[in-house]
Design an enzyme around this catalytic site. Structure first.
Site, PDB file in Angstrom:
ATOM      1  N   ASP A   1      18.113  21.589  29.526  1.00 16.74           N
ATOM      2  CA  ASP A   1      18.765  20.745  28.658  1.00 16.74           C
ATOM      3  C   ASP A   1      18.877  19.258  29.153  1.00 16.74           C
ATOM      4  O   ASP A   1      19.468  19.138  30.401  1.00 16.74           O
ATOM      5  CB  ASP A   1      20.237  21.003  28.403  1.00 16.74           C
ATOM      6  CG  ASP A   1      20.989  20.243  27.429  1.00 16.74           C
ATOM      7  OD1 ASP A   1      20.758  20.396  26.286  1.00 16.74           O
ATOM      8  OD2 ASP A   1      21.826  19.677  27.768  1.00 16.74           O
TER       9      ASP A   1
ATOM     10  N   THR B   1      17.799  14.952  23.554  1.00 18.09           N
ATOM     11  CA  THR B   1      18.080  14.137  24.597  1.00 18.09           C
ATOM     12  C   THR B   1      16.923  14.131  25.587  1.00 18.09           C
ATOM     13  O   THR B   1      16.808  12.639  26.182  1.00 18.09           O
ATOM     14  CB  THR B   1      19.242  14.851  25.506  1.00 18.09           C
ATOM     15  OG1 THR B   1      18.924  16.352  25.727  1.00 18.09           O
ATOM     16  CG2 THR B   1      20.458  14.799  24.760  1.00 18.09           C
ATOM     17  N   THR B   2      16.202  15.124  25.957  1.00 22.23           N
ATOM     18  CA  THR B   2      15.062  15.008  26.831  1.00 22.23           C
ATOM     19  C   THR B   2      13.948  14.084  26.245  1.00 22.23           C
ATOM     20  O   THR B   2      13.539  13.140  26.863  1.00 22.23           O
ATOM     21  CB  THR B   2      14.507  16.274  26.894  1.00 22.23           C
ATOM     22  OG1 THR B   2      15.472  17.264  27.225  1.00 22.23           O
ATOM     23  CG2 THR B   2      13.523  16.166  28.048  1.00 22.23           C
TER      24      THR B   2
ATOM     25  N   ASP C   1      23.600  22.896  20.757  1.00 22.34           N
ATOM     26  CA  ASP C   1      22.500  22.266  20.266  1.00 22.34           C
ATOM     27  C   ASP C   1      22.284  22.774  18.884  1.00 22.34           C
ATOM     28  O   ASP C   1      21.871  21.973  18.107  1.00 22.34           O
ATOM     29  CB  ASP C   1      20.894  22.490  21.138  1.00 22.34           C
ATOM     30  CG  ASP C   1      21.272  21.585  22.203  1.00 22.34           C
ATOM     31  OD1 ASP C   1      22.285  20.905  22.650  1.00 22.34           O
ATOM     32  OD2 ASP C   1      20.247  21.379  22.964  1.00 22.34           O
TER      33      ASP C   1
HETATM   34  N1  LIG Z   1       7.249  26.092  18.322  1.00 26.65           N
HETATM   35  C1  LIG Z   1       7.116  24.648  18.612  1.00 26.65           C
HETATM   36  N2  LIG Z   1       5.919  24.268  18.776  1.00 26.65           N
HETATM   37  C2  LIG Z   1       5.616  22.863  19.274  1.00 26.65           C
HETATM   38  N3  LIG Z   1       6.923  22.000  19.589  1.00 26.65           N
HETATM   39  C3  LIG Z   1       7.841  22.495  19.288  1.00 26.65           C
HETATM   40  C4  LIG Z   1       8.430  23.875  18.955  1.00 26.65           C
HETATM   41  N4  LIG Z   1       9.823  23.963  19.067  1.00 26.65           N
HETATM   42  C5  LIG Z   1      10.188  23.135  19.273  1.00 26.65           C
HETATM   43  N5  LIG Z   1       9.376  21.956  19.527  1.00 26.65           N
HETATM   44  C6  LIG Z   1       9.383  20.656  20.123  1.00 26.65           C
HETATM   45  O1  LIG Z   1      10.094  20.355  21.319  1.00 26.65           O
HETATM   46  C7  LIG Z   1      10.626  19.228  21.368  1.00 26.65           C
HETATM   47  C8  LIG Z   1      12.223  19.465  21.899  1.00 26.65           C
HETATM   48  O2  LIG Z   1      12.208  20.080  23.062  1.00 26.65           O
HETATM   49  P1  LIG Z   1      13.620  20.331  23.877  1.00 26.65           P
HETATM   50  O3  LIG Z   1      13.083  20.601  25.162  1.00 26.65           O
HETATM   51  O4  LIG Z   1      14.455  20.873  22.954  1.00 26.65           O
HETATM   52  O5  LIG Z   1      14.071  18.677  24.173  1.00 26.65           O
HETATM   53  P2  LIG Z   1      14.958  17.895  23.390  1.00 26.65           P
HETATM   54  O6  LIG Z   1      16.160  17.539  24.506  1.00 26.65           O
HETATM   55  O7  LIG Z   1      14.590  16.478  23.470  1.00 26.65           O
HETATM   56  O8  LIG Z   1      15.573  18.637  22.224  1.00 26.65           O
HETATM   57  C9  LIG Z   1      10.542  18.610  20.000  1.00 26.65           C
HETATM   58  O9  LIG Z   1       9.813  17.846  19.928  1.00 26.65           O
HETATM   59  C10 LIG Z   1      10.211  19.762  19.176  1.00 26.65           C
HETATM   60  O10 LIG Z   1       9.465  19.448  18.050  1.00 26.65           O
HETATM   61 MG   LIG Z   2      16.132  20.360  21.971  1.00 30.21          MG
END
Ligand SMILES: Nc1ncnc2c1ncn2[C@@H]1O[C@H](COP(=O)(O)OP(=O)(O)O)[C@@H](O)[C@H]1O
Ligand SMILES: [Mg+2]
Length: 548
Positions: free
Chosen positions: A66, A99-100, A395
């Site tokens: 996270d 957030t990331t 989240d």
């Molecule tokens: N099954 C998937 N295939 C491709 N991208 C995905 C999938 N699930 C989530 N994502 C992408 O991963 C990113 C979010 O990653 P995450 O580690 O949760 O970071 P954040 O803290 O930004 O939410 C988003 O751009 C989302 O669209």
């Molecule tokens: Mg996320």
């Protein structure tokens, strides 16, 4: 910087030990620090992102992917780097996810800006260009977003599942998404045709033990407290609940008092009087019809004993936040003075029961007067798993709330970022030279999202990005990175769905932070500035001490 000389006498305006860095140097140092922060979270992005193990100064271990938690635990000191931490915080507070991504985009915007500054584009022009690009990005996102029904649980669940795809708990996300969606729907309230959700209405408790699939939703409140006295009932139906914020003890005097006792009867009388005072307290509570007592302060053993005799369940030293939740859920009032306590202050619940969960006993308050109150009790193999599950459910709850409140979604996997980048490039062609450059760089910065997702999935980002660009040119709005199969795919068909609100907030927070850092051309630190976080491999170290 050389100290200015006035007729040979140096003029000092800063106190000793202060440092100062200016213009390019200040900018460069700030951008570098911000980029280092972005670099540090990059590898955590997306379902194929890695987790980080963070050890704090006390040796406590946190395992997480996270963004906000990583940055919080890193205990960053550098002022510019701290602003990136703020980006993550804003993102988390506003929408709860992304957030990331926000930190990565902010870092990328700064990196691109520096390239422009090197080509002697003035920061003001870059900032203007970035603002325009951000406005156009928000418009584009609104345009491509898909409206959904705010209470369509199937969609809400999918959004929750996307938010949890990148977490340690991904394996059980189907199960947990159902819980998150149900909980939010349970507390959503319609106000003038729109739904409002107060996240505080959803209580989240955790207890290590069993497995994630033993996580449960409870219509009521859960207190991580056991019933105070073995003689008390373990459950009560039609509970009338007193909420007190006053110690049920005989207060010790602040100064040493001395009582001279000469005869045994005197001691007896003294003890008797104490006992009567305590009995009196219990009487005041019991005579209002109370059968459950939750006290924020301590309860004397003797009082517990008397309460047990009156068949009253009592829990003491409850958390303040729990007291507030209880008041809201049961319709009771937290009373600070026993003399003010009246029947109207009592809360109501169908059932109050102590249950054994793992090695601990918890108190469940179900069927509350406020039917909207709901709690989630998280279970999971170890302490670290329940901790990360709590963050993931946070989240999930947030993204479901986002969609319920603003019922529009976009697909993920970098698809919206690619589409916005395409529109921005078109837009840049209509702008004068230098501003156009800034907008183009903005577009490239957004492409960092699919690039990083590909990178983390072990794919070649160059191939993927060029294919993505081509397919978006052809009008495939939802072409994104299928990280599991390692190819470009329609993310909408794959049902990787995210709230529009999250994507919009990423644009806002990242642009704001980048502009703010770009505007700084002078850093004056009263003390010696702490160095930046250690740069990851590949990034050069910079000097942060300023001059003098
Ligand atoms: N099954 C998937 N295939 C491709 N991208 C995905 C999938 N699930 C989530 N994502 C992408 O991963 C990113 C979010 O990653 P995450 O580690 O949760 O970071 P954040 O803290 O930004 O939410 C988003 O751009 C989302 O669209
Ligand atoms: Mg996320």
């Amino acid at each position: 910087m050389a100290t200015p000389q006035l007729a040979g006498i140096p003029v000092l305006i800063l106190k000793e030990g202060a440092s100062r860095s200016r213009e390019r140097e200040a900018q460069h140092a700030n951008i570098m620090a911000a980029q280092i922060v972005a670099e540090a979270v990059k590898s955590a992005l997306g379902p194929k992102g890695m987790d980080k193990m963070l050890v704090d100064s006390l040796g406590d271990v946190t395992i997480t992917s996270d963004g906000r938690t990583i940055l919080d635990e890193m205990e960053i000191e550098h002022p510019a780097a701290k602003m990136m931490v703020e980006v993550a915080k804003t993102q988390d507070n506003e929408v709860g996810d992304g957030t990331t991504t926000a930190v990565i985009v902010a870092g990328e915007l700064l990196a691109k800006a520096e390239k422009l500054v090197d080509k002697s584009v003035h920061p003001t022009i870059i900032i203007d260009g970035y603002r325009k690009a951000a406005d156009r990005s928000l418009e584009t996102l609104e345009k491509i977003a898909i409206p959904v029904k705010p209470k369509d649980k199937a969609f809400l669940k999918k959004v929750a599942m996307t938010a949890m795809a990148s977490k340690l708990v991904a394996e059980n996300r189907d199960y947990l998404a159902e819980i998150a969606a149900s909980a939010i729907l349970h507390v959503a309230q319609e106000v003038e045709g729109q739904y409002k959700v107060d996240l505080d209405d959803v209580m989240v408790e955790k207890k290590a033990g069993e497995s994630l699939t033993a996580t449960k939703i409870i219509e009521g409140v859960v207190l991580d407290k056991e019933v105070g006295h073995p003689g008390m009932p373990k459950w009560v139906e039609k509970a009338k609940i007193a909420l007190l914020n006053t110690p049920l003890e005989i207060e010790k005097t602040e100064f040493d008092a001395k009582i001279n006792i000469e005869r045994p009867e005197q001691l007896d009388a003294f003890l008797k009087q104490e006992e009567n005072m305590l009995k009196d307290m219990v009487e005041k509570i019991a005579e209002k019809g109370t059968n459950v007592l939750v006290c924020q302060k301590g309860i004397d053993d003797m009082v517990q004993h008397f309460l047990a005799r009156r068949d009253i369940i009592a829990v003491h030293r409850a958390k303040e936040s729990d007291m507030e939740k209880l008041a809201k859920a049961t319709g009771g009032k937290v009373v600070a003075n026993l003399d003010d306590f009246s029947e109207e202050d009592l809360g109501y619940a169908e059932l109050v029961e102590e249950r054994k969960i793992g090695d601990d006993k918890l108190t469940f308050i179900e069927g509350c007067r406020n039917p909207r109150s709901v709690a989630i009790l998280i279970r999971g193999g170890t302490e670290r798993i329940v901790d990360e599950a709590e963050r993931s459910i946070h989240d999930a709850l947030c993204v479901v709330r986002d969609v319920v409140q603003e019922p529009k979604i976009v697909a993920g996997g970098g698809a919206p970022e690619m589409e916005v980048a395409r529109v921005l490039r078109e837009y840049a062609d209509t702008l004068p030279g230098r501003e156009a450059l800034a907008v183009q760089q903005y577009a490239e910065a957004l492409e960092a999202v699919p690039t990083t997702l590909s990178d983390n999935a072990g794919l070649d980002p160059i191939d993927i990005i060029s294919e993505l660009r081509a397919r978006h040119e052809k009008g495939e709005v939802w072409a994104g990175v299928n990280v599991f199969e390692g190819k470009v795919d329609d993310m909408k068909k794959l049902e990787v769905l995210e709230p529009l609100a999250v994507k919009k907030q990423i644009i806002k927070s990242a642009t704001e932070a980048a502009s703010m850092l770009l505007k700084i051309d002078d850093v004056i630190a009263a003390g010696k500035m702490k160095g930046p976080p250690t740069p990851p491999k590949g990034l050069p170290e910079t000097e942060y001490e300023g001059e003098e």
